[in-house]
Design a protein around this motif. Structure first.
Motif, PDB file in Angstrom:
ATOM      1  N   LEU A 133       0.828  -1.212   0.000  1.00 65.71           N
ATOM      2  CA  LEU A 133       0.000   0.000   0.000  1.00 65.71           C
ATOM      3  C   LEU A 133       0.859   1.257   0.000  1.00 65.71           C
ATOM      4  N   LYS A 134       1.983   1.231   0.724  1.00 62.33           N
ATOM      5  CA  LYS A 134       2.881   2.391   0.718  1.00 62.33           C
ATOM      6  C   LYS A 134       3.435   2.625  -0.689  1.00 62.33           C
ATOM      7  N   GLU A 135       3.766   1.559  -1.388  1.00 61.85           N
ATOM      8  CA  GLU A 135       4.262   1.687  -2.763  1.00 61.85           C
ATOM      9  C   GLU A 135       3.177   2.259  -3.682  1.00 61.85           C
ATOM     10  N   LYS A 136       1.941   1.833  -3.445  1.00 62.18           N
ATOM     11  CA  LYS A 136       0.819   2.367  -4.218  1.00 62.18           C
ATOM     12  C   LYS A 136       0.663   3.867  -3.949  1.00 62.18           C
ATOM     13  N   MET A 137       0.798   4.273  -2.691  1.00 60.21           N
ATOM     14  CA  MET A 137       0.700   5.699  -2.352  1.00 60.21           C
ATOM     15  C   MET A 137       1.821   6.494  -3.024  1.00 60.21           C
ATOM     16  N   GLU A 138       3.029   5.945  -3.047  1.00 57.15           N
ATOM     17  CA  GLU A 138       4.139   6.628  -3.729  1.00 57.15           C
ATOM     18  C   GLU A 138       3.851   6.764  -5.225  1.00 57.15           C
ATOM     19  N   GLU A 139       3.238   5.732  -5.803  1.00 55.58           N
ATOM     20  CA  GLU A 139       2.855   5.794  -7.211  1.00 55.58           C
ATOM     21  C   GLU A 139       1.890   6.960  -7.440  1.00 55.58           C
ATOM     22  N   TYR A 140       0.890   7.089  -6.571  1.00 54.80           N
ATOM     23  CA  TYR A 140      -0.040   8.212  -6.689  1.00 54.80           C
ATOM     24  C   TYR A 140       0.689   9.553  -6.575  1.00 54.80           C
ATOM     25  N   MET A 141       1.633   9.650  -5.653  1.00 57.18           N
ATOM     26  CA  MET A 141       2.308  10.930  -5.399  1.00 57.18           C
ATOM     27  C   MET A 141       3.148  11.402  -6.570  1.00 57.18           C
ATOM     28  N   ASN A 142       3.446  10.527  -7.511  1.00 54.11           N
ATOM     29  CA  ASN A 142       4.188  10.910  -8.709  1.00 54.11           C
ATOM     30  C   ASN A 142       3.282  11.317  -9.864  1.00 54.11           C
ATOM     31  N   GLU A 143       1.983  11.360  -9.592  1.00 53.76           N
ATOM     32  CA  GLU A 143       1.015  11.691 -10.639  1.00 53.76           C
ATOM     33  C   GLU A 143       0.723  13.187 -10.691  1.00 53.76           C
ATOM     34  N   PRO A 144       0.510  13.730 -11.901  1.00 51.36           N
ATOM     35  CA  PRO A 144       0.086  15.124 -12.005  1.00 51.36           C
ATOM     36  C   PRO A 144      -1.270  15.311 -11.321  1.00 51.36           C
ATOM     37  N   GLY A 145      -1.406  16.405 -10.588  1.00 49.30           N
ATOM     38  CA  GLY A 145      -2.680  16.751  -9.981  1.00 49.30           C
ATOM     39  C   GLY A 145      -2.859  16.313  -8.538  1.00 49.30           C
ATOM     40  N   ILE A 146      -2.182  15.258  -8.132  1.00 50.89           N
ATOM     41  CA  ILE A 146      -2.352  14.789  -6.750  1.00 50.89           C
ATOM     42  C   ILE A 146      -1.775  15.833  -5.795  1.00 50.89           C
ATOM     43  N   GLN A 147      -2.495  16.080  -4.708  1.00 51.74           N
ATOM     44  CA  GLN A 147      -2.018  17.057  -3.729  1.00 51.74           C
ATOM     45  C   GLN A 147      -1.873  16.484  -2.326  1.00 51.74           C
ATOM     46  N   LEU A 148      -2.698  15.453  -2.022  1.00 55.50           N
ATOM     47  CA  LEU A 148      -2.690  14.924  -0.666  1.00 55.50           C
ATOM     48  C   LEU A 148      -3.248  13.516  -0.680  1.00 55.50           C
ATOM     49  N   GLY A 149      -2.630  12.638   0.109  1.00 52.67           N
ATOM     50  CA  GLY A 149      -3.125  11.275   0.240  1.00 52.67           C
ATOM     51  C   GLY A 149      -2.957  10.770   1.662  1.00 52.67           C
ATOM     52  N   TRP A 150      -3.912   9.953   2.073  1.00 52.32           N
ATOM     53  CA  TRP A 150      -3.840   9.337   3.399  1.00 52.32           C
ATOM     54  C   TRP A 150      -3.895   7.830   3.256  1.00 52.32           C
ATOM     55  N   LEU A 151      -3.009   7.151   3.952  1.00 48.58           N
ATOM     56  CA  LEU A 151      -3.047   5.701   4.092  1.00 48.58           C
ATOM     57  C   LEU A 151      -3.357   5.429   5.555  1.00 48.58           C
ATOM     58  N   ILE A 152      -4.496   4.800   5.808  1.00 48.37           N
ATOM     59  CA  ILE A 152      -4.948   4.578   7.176  1.00 48.37           C
ATOM     60  C   ILE A 152      -4.784   3.112   7.548  1.00 48.37           C
ATOM     61  N   ASP A 153      -4.035   2.882   8.622  1.00 49.63           N
ATOM     62  CA  ASP A 153      -3.825   1.536   9.161  1.00 49.63           C
ATOM     63  C   ASP A 153      -4.600   1.449  10.473  1.00 49.63           C
ATOM     64  N   ARG A 154      -5.801   0.890  10.409  1.00 54.17           N
ATOM     65  CA  ARG A 154      -6.670   0.825  11.592  1.00 54.17           C
ATOM     66  C   ARG A 154      -6.052  -0.007  12.706  1.00 54.17           C
ATOM     67  N   LYS A 155      -5.456  -1.135  12.363  1.00 51.36           N
ATOM     68  CA  LYS A 155      -4.924  -2.033  13.387  1.00 51.36           C
ATOM     69  C   LYS A 155      -3.878  -1.338  14.255  1.00 51.36           C
ATOM     70  N   GLN A 156      -2.994  -0.576  13.625  1.00 52.17           N
ATOM     71  CA  GLN A 156      -1.934   0.127  14.349  1.00 52.17           C
ATOM     72  C   GLN A 156      -2.361   1.527  14.779  1.00 52.17           C
ATOM     73  N   ARG A 157      -3.569   1.944  14.362  1.00 55.69           N
ATOM     74  CA  ARG A 157      -4.101   3.285  14.648  1.00 55.69           C
ATOM     75  C   ARG A 157      -3.128   4.370  14.167  1.00 55.69           C
ATOM     76  N   GLN A 158      -2.703   4.204  12.909  1.00 60.03           N
ATOM     77  CA  GLN A 158      -1.768   5.148  12.305  1.00 60.03           C
ATOM     78  C   GLN A 158      -2.339   5.695  11.001  1.00 60.03           C
ATOM     79  N   VAL A 159      -2.010   6.957  10.747  1.00 61.48           N
ATOM     80  CA  VAL A 159      -2.354   7.595   9.477  1.00 61.48           C
ATOM     81  C   VAL A 159      -1.050   8.058   8.850  1.00 61.48           C
ATOM     82  N   TYR A 160      -0.781   7.565   7.645  1.00 61.37           N
ATOM     83  CA  TYR A 160       0.373   7.997   6.868  1.00 61.37           C
ATOM     84  C   TYR A 160      -0.111   9.090   5.925  1.00 61.37           C
ATOM     85  N   ILE A 161       0.513  10.242   6.017  1.00 65.38           N
ATOM     86  CA  ILE A 161       0.116  11.375   5.188  1.00 65.38           C
ATOM     87  C   ILE A 161       1.155  11.551   4.087  1.00 65.38           C
TER      88      ILE A 161
END
Length: 194
Positions: A133-161
């Motif tokens: 999922l982190k690799e998928k988020m990095e893929e999104y971040m290299n796209e034109p137009g993307i400004q912000l993304g959140w990856l939410i891990d409920r089990k660990q109660r963490q939000v990756y911004i």
């Protein structure tokens, strides 16, 4: 039933065009299908009920804010977007500014739109691999137009911004998450997600 995506490797002589891939997804509507930049098909298992409920809460909160804000539109986890790499991805929740969405033709809007959302969320289910999922988020971040993304891990109660051009930021056990300047006034209530 499988617990992680089933990856189908397609010989180069049999690669589908965008139109063929769209048609393939339409005739297999009960499957959650993505295509990566290498042309491999990823068949995702259905999400469990609890994760589906939490993803619905995320989409619902985003939709309510978007309707009040009026500057963009939201999309559900069933929506496919064609990225510049050739990959077709379906984030769990996403939002696009109207001014960007309206640059697409009606036909482009009816298919897997060739655009990356301005904002997107991926919610880790128990069967998901965090690194994938982190690799998928990095893929999104290299796209034109993307400004912000959140990856939410409920089990660990963490939000990756994720923000383009910056390292990921990991926040623990938040009560809520702000949409920052990208989504002014949007606050995701995490009690509905955890």
């Amino acid at each position: 039933m499988f617990s992680s995506p089933l990856v189908l490797q397609i010989p180069s002589s049999m690669q589908m065009t965008d139109e063929q891939f769209f048609e393939f997804c339409q005739v297999n509507r009960d499957l959650r299908i993505e295509r990566n930049k290498f042309g491999e098909l990823l068949i995702m298992p259905p999400t469990d009920s609890e994760t589906g409920n939490r993803a619905g809460n995320i989409s619902g909160q985003l939709w309510v804010w978007s309707e009040q804000d009026g500057t963009g539109i939201t999309f559900s986890s069933s929506t496919g977007f064609k990225l510049s790499t050739g990959a077709e991805r379906s984030p769990d929740a996403s939002w696009i500014k109207l001014e960007r969405w309206n640059t697409l033709s009606p036909e482009q809007q009816r298919k897997f739109a060739p655009i990356c959302p301005d904002f997107l969320v991926e919610l880790k289910s128990p069967s998901d691999n965090l690194q994938t999922l982190k690799e998928k988020m990095e893929e999104y971040m290299n796209e034109p137009g993307i400004q912000l993304g959140w990856l939410i891990d409920r089990k660990q109660r963490q939000v990756y911004i994720y923000r383009p051009g910056f390292s990921e930021e990991c926040l623990d056990n938040l009560a809520n998450v702000s949409g920052e300047l990208v989504l002014p006034g949007f606050i995701l209530n995490m009690s509905k997600v955890w």
